[in-house]
Design an enzyme around this catalytic site. Structure first.
Site, PDB file in Angstrom:
ATOM      1  CE  LYS A   9      -3.884  -2.200   2.380  1.00  0.00           C
ATOM      2  NZ  LYS A   9      -4.915  -2.013   3.421  1.00  0.00           N
ATOM      3  CE1 TYR A  49      -9.264  -2.853   0.035  1.00  0.00           C
ATOM      4  CE2 TYR A  49      -8.736  -0.652  -0.749  1.00  0.00           C
ATOM      5  CZ  TYR A  49      -8.359  -1.820  -0.121  1.00  0.00           C
ATOM      6  OH  TYR A  49      -7.077  -1.971   0.364  1.00  0.00           O
ATOM      7  CG  ASN A 112      -3.440  -2.656   6.790  1.00  0.00           C
ATOM      8  OD1 ASN A 112      -3.295  -2.126   5.683  1.00  0.00           O
ATOM      9  ND2 ASN A 112      -4.440  -3.473   7.053  1.00  0.00           N
ATOM     10  CG  HIS A 115      -5.294  -5.943  -0.435  1.00  0.00           C
ATOM     11  ND1 HIS A 115      -6.473  -6.047   0.255  1.00  0.00           N
ATOM     12  CD2 HIS A 115      -5.440  -6.708  -1.549  1.00  0.00           C
ATOM     13  CE1 HIS A 115      -7.303  -6.827  -0.422  1.00  0.00           C
ATOM     14  NE2 HIS A 115      -6.700  -7.237  -1.525  1.00  0.00           N
ATOM     15  CD  GLU A 126      -8.601  -8.780  -4.113  1.00  0.00           C
ATOM     16  OE1 GLU A 126      -7.468  -9.235  -3.824  1.00  0.00           O
ATOM     17  OE2 GLU A 126      -9.442  -8.481  -3.254  1.00  0.00           O
TER      18      GLU A 126
HETATM   19  P1  CMP Z   1      -7.268  -4.606   3.233  1.00  0.00           P
HETATM   20  O1  CMP Z   1      -6.710  -5.972   3.351  1.00  0.00           O
HETATM   21  O2  CMP Z   1      -6.670  -3.721   2.200  1.00  0.00           O
HETATM   22  O3  CMP Z   1      -8.834  -4.705   2.977  1.00  0.00           O
HETATM   23  C1  CMP Z   1      -9.752  -3.741   3.422  1.00  0.00           C
HETATM   24  C2  CMP Z   1      -9.097  -2.670   4.220  1.00  0.00           C
HETATM   25  O4  CMP Z   1      -9.940  -1.859   4.962  1.00  0.00           O
HETATM   26  C3  CMP Z   1      -8.189  -3.297   5.253  1.00  0.00           C
HETATM   27  O5  CMP Z   1      -7.078  -3.882   4.634  1.00  0.00           O
HETATM   28  C4  CMP Z   1      -7.897  -2.124   6.161  1.00  0.00           C
HETATM   29  O6  CMP Z   1      -6.730  -1.410   5.754  1.00  0.00           O
HETATM   30  C5  CMP Z   1      -9.126  -1.253   5.940  1.00  0.00           C
HETATM   31  N1  CMP Z   1      -9.889  -1.112   7.176  1.00  0.00           N
HETATM   32  C6  CMP Z   1     -10.461  -2.071   7.892  1.00  0.00           C
HETATM   33  N2  CMP Z   1     -11.088  -1.546   8.970  1.00  0.00           N
HETATM   34  C7  CMP Z   1     -10.884  -0.198   8.906  1.00  0.00           C
HETATM   35  C8  CMP Z   1     -11.270   0.893   9.732  1.00  0.00           C
HETATM   36  N3  CMP Z   1     -12.003   0.712  10.817  1.00  0.00           N
HETATM   37  N4  CMP Z   1     -10.870   2.115   9.357  1.00  0.00           N
HETATM   38  C9  CMP Z   1     -10.135   2.297   8.240  1.00  0.00           C
HETATM   39  N5  CMP Z   1      -9.735   1.292   7.413  1.00  0.00           N
HETATM   40  C10 CMP Z   1     -10.107   0.063   7.763  1.00  0.00           C
END
Ligand code: CMP
Length: 143
Positions: A9, A49, A112, A115, A126
């Protein structure tokens, strides 16, 4: 052979974590068959998403993933979808085990670092969203 879609990311790209992350999957024995540094536009972000469209954090999610370059990858290997998820750790870095990518490098649920597809079906969807078939290379790595 099973395939998954992984993406460093914008926070991971900005913090120069691409090499460390690629190395982890290479060392595990998985094969990189496609990769590119790219910007995601809001149309692609919303498609990628789509399952989170009704969530309160959806606008934040789209804003963040379109905020800078991502490093999109396709990896191949036995049980790569589940094993890669285990290597990434829990979505919230505060809950992710030490030794996992998010546990070691993640800052919060938005930032984080990585993904990864959560199922075979998501992986197929995807991969098709981000790559053309010609961009995926199968080759013998046991030279
Ligand atoms: P990802 O694996 O990219 O898939 C969905 C993403 O939503 C997840 O990782 C997080 O980075 C994001 N996400 C999940 N919960 C929250 C939240 N409460 N606030 C912001 N982002 C979120």
């Amino acid at each position: 052979m099973e395939r998954t879609f992984l993406m460093v990311k914008p926070d991971g790209v900005q913090r120069s974590l691409i090499g460390k992350i690629v190395a982890k999957f290479e060392e595990k024995g998985f094969q990189l068959i496609g990769a590119k540094l790219m910007m995601i536009d809001s149309e692609l972000a919303e498609k990628h998403y789509q399952e989170h469209k009704e969530k309160p954090f959806f606008p934040e999610l789209v804003d963040f993933i379109t905020s800078g370059p991502v490093f999109a990858m396709v990896w191949e290997g036995k049980n790569v979808v589940q094993v890669a998820r285990n290597m990434m750790g829990k979505t919230n870095p505060a809950e992710a085990a030490s030794g996992t990518i998010r546990g070691d490098y993640g800052v919060n649920v938005s930032m984080n670092v990585i993904h990864g597809s959560d199922s075979l079906e998501s992986a197929q969807r995807e991969i098709q969203l981000f790559f053309n078939e010609e961009e995926l290379l199968t080759y013998n790595k046991d030279i």
